[in-house]
Scaffold this motif. Structure first.
Motif, PDB file in Angstrom:
ATOM      1  N   HIS A 114     -23.034 -20.563  69.674  1.00 39.62           N
ATOM      2  CA  HIS A 114     -23.691 -20.859  68.399  1.00 39.62           C
ATOM      3  C   HIS A 114     -24.131 -19.641  67.600  1.00 39.62           C
ATOM      4  CE1 HIS A 114     -27.903 -21.139  70.564  1.00 39.62           C
ATOM      5  NE2 HIS A 114     -27.167 -20.147  71.021  1.00 39.62           N
ATOM      6  N   ASP A 151     -30.294 -25.147  73.131  1.00 44.49           N
ATOM      7  CA  ASP A 151     -30.267 -23.845  73.796  1.00 44.49           C
ATOM      8  C   ASP A 151     -31.614 -23.156  73.532  1.00 44.49           C
ATOM      9  OD1 ASP A 151     -28.021 -21.681  74.806  1.00 44.49           O
ATOM     10  OD2 ASP A 151     -29.560 -20.717  73.577  1.00 44.49           O
ATOM     11  N   ALA A 152     -31.988 -22.215  74.402  1.00 41.06           N
ATOM     12  CA  ALA A 152     -33.272 -21.516  74.212  1.00 41.06           C
ATOM     13  C   ALA A 152     -33.328 -20.757  72.894  1.00 41.06           C
ATOM     14  CB  ALA A 152     -33.503 -20.542  75.365  1.00 41.06           C
ATOM     15  N   HIS A 153     -32.162 -20.257  72.480  1.00 43.46           N
ATOM     16  CA  HIS A 153     -32.105 -19.407  71.283  1.00 43.46           C
ATOM     17  C   HIS A 153     -31.685 -20.230  70.068  1.00 43.46           C
ATOM     18  CE1 HIS A 153     -31.289 -16.968  74.935  1.00 43.46           C
ATOM     19  NE2 HIS A 153     -32.256 -16.228  74.393  1.00 43.46           N
ATOM     20  N   ASP A 224     -31.097 -22.450  79.305  1.00 46.91           N
ATOM     21  CA  ASP A 224     -31.856 -21.192  79.309  1.00 46.91           C
ATOM     22  C   ASP A 224     -33.321 -21.309  78.904  1.00 46.91           C
ATOM     23  OD1 ASP A 224     -30.701 -21.680  76.811  1.00 46.91           O
ATOM     24  OD2 ASP A 224     -30.060 -19.617  76.463  1.00 46.91           O
ATOM     25  N   GLY A 266     -26.348 -21.945  76.949  1.00 46.99           N
ATOM     26  CA  GLY A 266     -27.005 -20.880  77.719  1.00 46.99           C
ATOM     27  C   GLY A 266     -27.505 -21.319  79.091  1.00 46.99           C
ATOM     28  N   TYR A 268     -28.649 -18.470  82.515  1.00 50.02           N
ATOM     29  CA  TYR A 268     -28.267 -17.162  83.034  1.00 50.02           C
ATOM     30  C   TYR A 268     -28.920 -16.914  84.380  1.00 50.02           C
ATOM     31  CZ  TYR A 268     -26.994 -16.950  78.197  1.00 50.02           C
ATOM     32  OH  TYR A 268     -26.448 -17.274  76.974  1.00 50.02           O
TER      33      TYR A 268
HETATM   34 ZN    ZN Z   1     -29.291 -19.113  74.647  1.00 50.44          ZN
END
Ligand code: ZN
Length: 299
Positions: A114, A151-153, A224, A266, A268
């Motif tokens: 994204h 997603d976290a971001h 994430d 995400g 990780y």
């Molecule tokens: Zn992310």
């Protein structure tokens, strides 16, 4: 339920979670299958499908490696297998979108990517699978597409690529300011700083588009936000909360008979999150998707 994967997904030489974890999940499914999951190899994207979203000069750079400032703009070293890998993995997002429109739910073991923009990569994302799949779904007959980016971001790349095309909407709940953008009616962004607010914010953002009809949901199912994730994690966000989030999204879609295609996004590994734990987090998405596919099958 069709779940797209091919060995080409992990062909790029640069090794990190995003270019490797699809294989980890396939290995885990071979060891401990989830009944109802059918692994299917997608057709790779065509150049035309990529160029519907990305600048031809950037697309050529990913194919040939030159110029380097473009071919490595996503943030890692280019190699000759990257082109094959990104055509396969983004092809999986398009295939999952089309399969969801037929079956109700489908997924791809690739990422939404994204952060990728029109003429450059960004934040380890080469081509934007979410934007490419949304456009492909519109071309295949969908009138409106909702992207749910958890997603976290922030999904600033997607927001820039769909801006102005009101057939595509985005709701985005993030716990990190990376790649943030101005929230608009078309792309609604909510930032969460307190884990206690996470699930209520997801529910509120879904409710904010309750009254609108969509033909397809693309769910960027990043893991994430998990508190042990070295990149993006927020203290207090647990596996149980993420499992509840996944269930919330699929239940919301099922209630509306809204087809949904999901991607991993995400998640990780790091000193506090081992590979088996990361795989288990992503398996929560697969299990919830299977429950939803049964609901569709029974109706
Ligand atoms: Zn992310």
């Amino acid at each position: 339920m069709r779940l797209y994967f091919s060995p080409d997904y992990v062909a790029a030489r640069h090794a990190f979670d995003t270019t490797r974890k699809a294989q980890w999940i396939v290995d885990s499914l071979r060891e401990a299958p989830i009944p109802g999951v059918d692994l299917v190899a997608p057709a790779p994207l065509t150049r035309d499908q990529v160029e519907a979203v990305h600048d031809p000069a950037y697309v050529r750079a990913i194919e040939t490696g030159e110029p380097r400032h473009l071919s490595e703009s996503q943030g890692f070293r280019w190699d000759g297998a990257l082109w094959r890998a990104v055509l396969a993995s983004n092809g999986g997002v398009v295939a999952a979108a089309r399969a969801a429109m037929e079956d109700g739910v489908a997924g791809s073991l690739s990422s939404g990517l994204h952060h990728a923009r029109h003429d450059t990569g960004h934040g380890f994302c080469t081509f934007n699978g979410l934007a490419i799949a949304a456009k492909a779904a519109l071309a295949a007959g969908a009138r409106t597409v909702l992207i749910v980016d958890l997603d976290a971001h922030c999904g600033g790349g997607t927001a820039s690529l769909i801006a102005g095309d009101t057939r595509i909407r985005q709701i985005d709940v993030s716990v990190s300011p990376v790649d943030s953008y101005e929230s608009t009616d078309q792309c609604r962004l909510a930032m969460v700083r307190d884990a206690a607010e996470y699930l209520p914010t997801v529910r509120r953002m879904l409710a904010s588009v309750d009254g609108e009809g969509f033909d397809l949901c693309l769910y960027n199912a990043g893991m994430d936000p998990h508190e042990k994730c070295a990149i993006g994690g927020l203290a207090g966000i647990t596996r149980d909360m993420l499992a509840e989030r996944v269930q919330t999204v699929f239940a919301w879609c099922a209630k509306r008979r809204l087809p949904v295609a999901f991607v991993l996004a995400g998640g990780y590994t790091g000193p506090r999150l081992h590979r088996a734990e990361l795989v288990a987090l992503h398996r929560c998405t697969l299990s919830a998707a299977i429950r939803m596919s049964l609901l569709y099958g029974q109706a």
